[in-house]
Design a protein around this motif. Structure first.
Motif, PDB file in Angstrom:
ATOM      1  N   LEU A 282      41.334  40.964  50.676  1.00 22.05           N
ATOM      2  CA  LEU A 282      40.468  42.146  50.749  1.00 22.05           C
ATOM      3  C   LEU A 282      39.550  42.279  49.533  1.00 22.05           C
ATOM      4  O   LEU A 282      38.476  42.870  49.629  1.00 22.05           O
ATOM      5  CB  LEU A 282      41.331  43.411  50.869  1.00 22.05           C
ATOM      6  CG  LEU A 282      42.048  43.586  52.212  1.00 22.05           C
ATOM      7  CD1 LEU A 282      43.133  44.655  52.091  1.00 22.05           C
ATOM      8  CD2 LEU A 282      41.044  43.968  53.302  1.00 22.05           C
ATOM      9  N   ASP A 283      39.982  41.778  48.385  1.00 24.13           N
ATOM     10  CA  ASP A 283      39.179  41.936  47.166  1.00 24.13           C
ATOM     11  C   ASP A 283      39.128  40.603  46.427  1.00 24.13           C
ATOM     12  O   ASP A 283      39.741  40.430  45.372  1.00 24.13           O
ATOM     13  CB  ASP A 283      39.789  43.030  46.265  1.00 24.13           C
ATOM     14  CG  ASP A 283      38.845  43.424  45.134  1.00 24.13           C
ATOM     15  OD1 ASP A 283      37.727  42.864  45.050  1.00 24.13           O
ATOM     16  OD2 ASP A 283      39.223  44.288  44.325  1.00 24.13           O
TER      17      ASP A 283
ATOM     18  N   ASP B  99      37.859  48.321  51.382  1.00 24.86           N
ATOM     19  CA  ASP B  99      38.558  47.039  51.213  1.00 24.86           C
ATOM     20  C   ASP B  99      39.174  46.934  49.817  1.00 24.86           C
ATOM     21  O   ASP B  99      40.349  46.553  49.674  1.00 24.86           O
ATOM     22  CB  ASP B  99      37.589  45.871  51.430  1.00 24.86           C
ATOM     23  CG  ASP B  99      37.374  45.559  52.904  1.00 24.86           C
ATOM     24  OD1 ASP B  99      38.033  46.204  53.748  1.00 24.86           O
ATOM     25  OD2 ASP B  99      36.545  44.679  53.200  1.00 24.86           O
TER      26      ASP B  99
END
Lengths: 247, 110
Positions: free
Chosen positions: A183-184, A150
């Motif tokens: 995602l982060d 990710d």
């Protein structure tokens, strides 16, 4: 502040190198650099956030220690050059917009030890490789931020977002920045850079606004903004924990 | 790392990402990842856990960083880095710091 630390530590063999992260170049940093009488430390600009990817920078200010043989001896961690209190403790002007007051209060609740970095780096200056703050290779790798699929995919999206922004495809860039944020979510450089690029606030506070113009929330292209996100994650989670020396 | 031409040589692509392609595998500092039969950019990237993301509207792709260690760093060996100077002309190379200790500080105007 970094200039002062460089002048103090350079005679002991430590150079401070400041890296300005900004997709739009150095223009935004000019007021900060102009405030320094004479810059003697190495100051560079990173317009593609390459050090985020190479060293695991996920917020600013963060620093990495590199020894004489070009080995990393402390991974990226929160770094503060002086012993001053944080921005939240400063006296605020009476006419500051409500959002900036709220942001200053949230910043004041960020739980980091602002004295740790100065103590550690002065110990390194004095004791070199024998300093308790110097870490082994395994500790350096394990102490760098987590990077699974990710986070790595977020890095690729962020890089595409920057490239599209620099090509003038703003809508396209926002799509990739949003995906990087999803995602982060712990990477604040991805968020803060994108939020700054999207800012529609005018004037000297624009670069710190990091969110929608009041009354125009529908036009804000991101799920989050600095104030809502730091409230959601809690100020203590704003920076990764540093690797502490043995007792 | 941006890829505007996905037919570029794998050795060139991974060198730019800090990985040297050797007979024993893709190596960075003391870490070598065996590549087996992988010879293309896509196959080597998969071995290193580097995601490839493409842009729908532009002829561009970005190769994300390796994930083989599960952390941002694969080893303690500092990667090559070259950035333009803000004060003065030219570029600064991390390699030129050999023999000096360096604290590299990331900051931003925002």
């Amino acid at each position: 502040m970094w200039e002062d630390l460089h002048r103090e530590l350079s005679p002991q063999g430590i150079d401070i190198v400041t890296v300005c992260l900004d997709v739009e170049g150095i223009e935004g940093a000019e007021p900060d650099l102009a405030a320094v009488d004479e810059v003697t430390h190495i100051a560079v600009v990173d317009q593609t956030h390459v050090i985020d990817e190479l060293f695991g920078i996920v917020n600013v200010p963060m620093a990495v220690w590199i020894d004489e043989d070009l080995n990393i001896v402390r991974p990226a961690e929160f770094a503060w050059p002086g012993d001053r209190e944080g921005a939240g403790a400063a006296q605020l002007p009476d006419d500051l917009p409500e959002r900036m007051v709220d942001m200053a209060q949230a910043a004041g609740q960020i739980q980091v030890d602002r004295l740790f970095f100065g103590t550690a780096v002065r110990d390194w200056a004095q004791h070199g490789a024998r300093s308790n703050y110097v870490l082994s290779e395994d500790q350096v790798v394990a102490g760098s931020v987590r990077r699974g699929q990710d986070e790595a995919t977020a890095a690729a999206h962020f890089e595409l977002g920057q490239a599209l922004h620099q090509r003038g495809d703003i809508d396209g860039s926002i799509g990739h920045f949003r995906e990087a944020h999803r995602l982060d979510p712990n990477n604040w450089t991805y968020k803060r850079q994108a939020w700054e690029l999207a800012s529609r606030v005018e004037g000297p506070l624009a670069r710190f606004w990091q969110g929608p113009v009041p009354g125009q929330e529908d036009e804000w292209p991101y799920e989050g903004d600095w104030l809502s996100d730091i409230t959601a994650v809690g100020p203590k989670n704003y920076y990764p924990e540093p690797v502490m020396p043995p007792e | 790392m941006l890829l505007s031409d996905q037919t570029v040589e794998p050795g060139e692509v991974f060198a730019a990402a800090g990985w040297e392609i050797k007979p024993e595998g893709a190596c960075r500092g003391p870490v070598c990842v065996p590549l087996g039969e992988a010879t293309t950019v896509q196959a080597i990237a998969q071995r290193l856990g580097m995601p490839l993301v493409t842009s729908d509207s532009h002829d561009l792709a970005a190769l994300g960083p390796a994930t083989v260690s599960g952390r941002a760093l694969t080893s303690a060996v500092a990667p090559d880095l070259e950035l333009p100077l803000v004060v003065g002309d030219g570029v600064w190379r991390l390699a030129d710091q050999r023999g000096r200790r360096t604290v590299m500080v990331a900051w931003a105007p925002w």
